[in-house]
Scaffold this motif. Sequence first.
Motif: not given
Length: 89
Positions: A67-81
């Motif tokens: 995924x892109x850095x933007x989606x990665x950051x969003x998912x990491x903030x939401x705790x999905x990774x």
Amino acid sequence: MAKESVKARDRKRRLLVQKYAAKRMALKAQGDYVSLDKLPKNASPVRLRNRCSMTGRGRGYIRRFGVSRLVFRKWASEGKLPGVRKASW
């Protein structure tokens, strides 16, 4: 976010690369570059571009997650990774 046509073109290229992979490898091993030249241009893996699987963004791609850095950051903030968390010091 990339246009749907850009994402569709990327999917089409990936299918062509898979379809002709064995044939390209055999022709390269034989050294038959004339026949290799007659294959479709989009069958070459050089023409692929890593794109985000969610948005189709071509830049800022994180290969490990696809995924892109933007989606990665969003998912990491939401705790999905799993195993990824925001650094703090």
